[in-house]
Design an enzyme around this catalytic site. Sequence first.
Site, mmCIF file in Angstrom:
data_model
loop_
_atom_site.group_PDB
_atom_site.id
_atom_site.type_symbol
_atom_site.label_atom_id
_atom_site.label_comp_id
_atom_site.label_asym_id
_atom_site.label_seq_id
_atom_site.Cartn_x
_atom_site.Cartn_y
_atom_site.Cartn_z
ATOM 1 N N LYS A 187 0.851 -1.193 0.000
ATOM 2 C CA LYS A 187 0.000 0.000 0.000
ATOM 3 C C LYS A 187 0.883 1.239 0.000
ATOM 4 O O LYS A 187 1.478 1.599 1.011
ATOM 5 C CB LYS A 187 -0.928 0.047 1.217
ATOM 6 C CG LYS A 187 -2.059 1.041 0.934
ATOM 7 C CD LYS A 187 -2.701 1.619 2.166
ATOM 8 C CE LYS A 187 -2.082 2.868 2.700
ATOM 9 N NZ LYS A 187 -2.051 4.040 1.817
ATOM 10 N N GLY A 239 6.931 4.439 8.138
ATOM 11 C CA GLY A 239 6.098 5.639 8.246
ATOM 12 C C GLY A 239 6.312 6.281 9.603
ATOM 13 O O GLY A 239 7.353 6.100 10.250
ATOM 14 N N SER A 240 5.309 7.001 10.054
ATOM 15 C CA SER A 240 5.455 7.770 11.290
ATOM 16 C C SER A 240 5.372 6.850 12.513
ATOM 17 O O SER A 240 4.768 5.771 12.463
ATOM 18 C CB SER A 240 4.359 8.832 11.365
ATOM 19 O OG SER A 240 3.097 8.199 11.390
ATOM 20 N N THR A 241 5.928 7.328 13.609
ATOM 21 C CA THR A 241 5.920 6.546 14.846
ATOM 22 C C THR A 241 4.488 6.346 15.343
ATOM 23 O O THR A 241 4.128 5.251 15.810
ATOM 24 C CB THR A 241 6.805 7.244 15.899
ATOM 25 O OG1 THR A 241 8.155 7.224 15.401
ATOM 26 C CG2 THR A 241 6.763 6.531 17.238
ATOM 27 N N GLY A 244 2.954 3.689 13.362
ATOM 28 C CA GLY A 244 3.676 2.456 13.716
ATOM 29 C C GLY A 244 3.090 1.807 14.962
ATOM 30 O O GLY A 244 2.935 0.582 15.032
ATOM 31 N N CYS A 295 13.482 10.526 6.804
ATOM 32 C CA CYS A 295 13.403 10.026 8.185
ATOM 33 C C CYS A 295 14.696 10.247 8.948
ATOM 34 O O CYS A 295 14.681 10.563 10.133
ATOM 35 C CB CYS A 295 13.057 8.544 8.162
ATOM 36 S SG CYS A 295 14.152 7.590 7.089
ATOM 37 N N GLU A 396 9.757 15.322 15.704
ATOM 38 C CA GLU A 396 10.085 15.231 14.282
ATOM 39 C C GLU A 396 9.218 16.232 13.515
ATOM 40 O O GLU A 396 7.994 16.198 13.629
ATOM 41 C CB GLU A 396 9.827 13.813 13.749
ATOM 42 C CG GLU A 396 10.234 13.671 12.300
ATOM 43 C CD GLU A 396 9.910 12.303 11.705
ATOM 44 O OE1 GLU A 396 8.781 11.812 11.889
ATOM 45 O OE2 GLU A 396 10.796 11.738 11.039
HETATM 46 P P1 NAD Z 1 2.340 7.990 7.892
HETATM 47 O O1 NAD Z 1 2.662 7.139 9.077
HETATM 48 O O2 NAD Z 1 1.360 9.063 8.039
HETATM 49 O O3 NAD Z 1 1.812 7.059 6.690
HETATM 50 C C1 NAD Z 1 2.546 5.931 6.251
HETATM 51 C C2 NAD Z 1 1.598 4.940 5.613
HETATM 52 O O4 NAD Z 1 0.706 4.435 6.603
HETATM 53 C C3 NAD Z 1 0.711 5.525 4.511
HETATM 54 O O5 NAD Z 1 0.636 4.585 3.465
HETATM 55 C C4 NAD Z 1 -0.634 5.690 5.203
HETATM 56 O O6 NAD Z 1 -1.739 5.632 4.336
HETATM 57 C C5 NAD Z 1 -0.633 4.500 6.130
HETATM 58 N N1 NAD Z 1 -1.518 4.603 7.285
HETATM 59 C C6 NAD Z 1 -2.032 5.718 7.859
HETATM 60 N N2 NAD Z 1 -2.793 5.393 8.934
HETATM 61 C C7 NAD Z 1 -2.751 4.046 9.038
HETATM 62 C C8 NAD Z 1 -3.311 3.098 9.950
HETATM 63 N N3 NAD Z 1 -4.057 3.483 10.969
HETATM 64 N N4 NAD Z 1 -3.021 1.796 9.767
HETATM 65 C C9 NAD Z 1 -2.230 1.390 8.759
HETATM 66 N N5 NAD Z 1 -1.685 2.226 7.852
HETATM 67 C C10 NAD Z 1 -1.938 3.537 7.991
HETATM 68 O O7 NAD Z 1 3.758 8.518 7.378
HETATM 69 P P2 NAD Z 1 4.050 9.538 6.190
HETATM 70 O O8 NAD Z 1 3.592 10.891 6.616
HETATM 71 O O9 NAD Z 1 3.554 8.966 4.912
HETATM 72 O O10 NAD Z 1 5.641 9.497 6.142
HETATM 73 C C11 NAD Z 1 6.444 10.257 6.957
HETATM 74 C C12 NAD Z 1 6.925 9.463 8.150
HETATM 75 O O11 NAD Z 1 7.589 8.270 7.710
HETATM 76 C C13 NAD Z 1 7.947 10.222 8.962
HETATM 77 O O12 NAD Z 1 7.696 10.031 10.328
HETATM 78 C C14 NAD Z 1 9.263 9.559 8.560
HETATM 79 O O13 NAD Z 1 10.284 9.694 9.516
HETATM 80 C C15 NAD Z 1 8.843 8.145 8.361
HETATM 81 N N6 NAD Z 1 9.808 7.418 7.507
HETATM 82 C C16 NAD Z 1 10.641 6.492 8.084
HETATM 83 C C17 NAD Z 1 11.590 5.824 7.313
HETATM 84 C C18 NAD Z 1 12.534 4.807 7.921
HETATM 85 O O14 NAD Z 1 13.150 4.042 7.177
HETATM 86 N N7 NAD Z 1 12.677 4.754 9.233
HETATM 87 C C19 NAD Z 1 11.681 6.090 5.941
HETATM 88 C C20 NAD Z 1 10.813 7.036 5.385
HETATM 89 C C21 NAD Z 1 9.869 7.699 6.181
#
Ligand code: NAD
Length: 493
Positions: A187, A239-241, A244, A295, A396
């Site tokens: 996704k 994605g975001s903490t 996560g 990130c 962040e």
């Molecule tokens: P996000 O967590 O908002 O979204 C990430 C994904 O999760 C998207 O596809 C979103 O649709 C999905 N999502 C949203 N709510 C969900 C839920 N309740 N259940 C399951 N999936 C859900 O993150 P973002 O804003 O897209 O990306 C930025 C974040 O990602 C920052 O915090 C960044 O630090 C992190 N990031 C980490 C790494 C790493 O390798 N550690 C790499 C890139 C980005």
Amino acid sequence: MTQTFVRPAFLDQLDQDMMIGGKRVPAASGKRFETRNPATGTLLAMVADGEQEDVDRAVAAARAAFVGPWRTMKPAERQRIILRLADIVEAKYYELAMLDTLDIGAPLSRSMLGGARAAALLRYYAGQITTIHGETLPNSAMGDVLSHTLKEPIGVVAAINPWNGPAGMSVWKAGPVLATGCTLVMKPAEQSPLSALRFAEMCIEAGVPEGVINVLTGQGAAGAALASHPGVDKIAFTGSTGVGEKILHAAAATMKRVTVELGGKSPNIVFADADLDKAVPAAATAVFANAGQICSAGTRLFVQSSIREEFMERLAAYTKTIRVGDPLDPETQIGPVVSSRQMEIILGYMEKGKSEGATALVGGERMTGGAYDAGFFLEPTIFDDVTDDMTIAREEIFGPVLSAFSFDTIEEVLARANATEFGLASGVWTRDLATAHKMARGIRAGSVWVNCYQMLDPGVPFGGYGMSGFGRESGMHHIDDYLETKAVWIKLD
Ligand code: NAD
């Protein structure tokens, strides 16, 4: 601004469907969502808005492909397919790079850099395929008993991706899946769905069987439905903490294997003996590349007191030369941030920094006037006089915002650099070997870059400590997360 580029033919189709079971299909509901260019506001595509029924279909397609011939295909044959995919991705990377640039606003020059890495990643995983093996184990059981282990693919993997480096992320998620004989429902983020769909087409072209790589486009709710789906065996989330944490809860009910690559607030530490000609531009790139939406961005800059004044003067001067603008212009170094929502969040942090007493040495505002008005452009911003307790020092921001601090001793800077819930990455600038080693040992983070920043390689693991998540992507042990170990006992007497 000069615009010399070829628009990918992929975009001739305004309606973009999902990829399920090797076919491009609309959402069961028929719903679509818009994806727009954040530099201009132009509509790029109307994308299928997946919901529960589509999640069910995608997981079923991935399951069917898993129990089909894919899992038992000879390793050398799977290897040939991935190597073909690497060649296709390398040859056609311009399309993926352009889709990302149009979708998220990253400068094309930056998006194109991902091509070599994507191909190298696929070749690295292809290389690992023929090395996957169990072991013959001695045992002390009664009688004559042979015991050995088998390594088996875990099953259906759900990858849930962020928007900040979409094409590279698709490849990073697909590589270990293909290497181990698992299947994937991926996704992509709702802000950047396009390159994942084009990548899935390339997989089919390379001979990856239908249903092995599925792309489910949709909102966070689709991700949530995927994370709790009983047909999914493992989740690879980036994605975001905050999200996560939700993923971990969702996975618990069916005991899925989970790896989470999350956010960061990484320290970049400059000692007085550093080569400033290298450290100054690197400190700027560490935080401003991709408009700060990385990130592992070096968002907390610690400079040793004796060189602080000179360093900050040079950093401010360098930052003022950074070209912010049209992502398609080859001279552009920083494009817009991904969305108006993200821009508002970042502007909110800038205001918070000012209200808590930090000084904006450079930047601190939205960029306006002319072509800037159509997009979400922000000034690269350096906050000086930041104290460790300020919001901009702790949270962040995910935008082009640097918080600068000064320090005196190794012990002091280690304690302050580690005083964060995150632990993704870090930078150290010094010519002294002992300082470099002490810092590398002392910093609590998944990556320590000494006299460099933001280096990645397929052979070197990447991942976080603490609230930056767990699991490592890349490196020889990455594929272990996609394998089960089965013990076999054979009584011989
Ligand atoms: P996000 O967590 O908002 O979204 C990430 C994904 O999760 C998207 O596809 C979103 O649709 C999905 N999502 C949203 N709510 C969900 C839920 N309740 N259940 C399951 N999936 C859900 O993150 P973002 O804003 O897209 O990306 C930025 C974040 O990602 C920052 O915090 C960044 O630090 C992190 N990031 C980490 C790494 C790493 O390798 N550690 C790499 C890139 C980005």
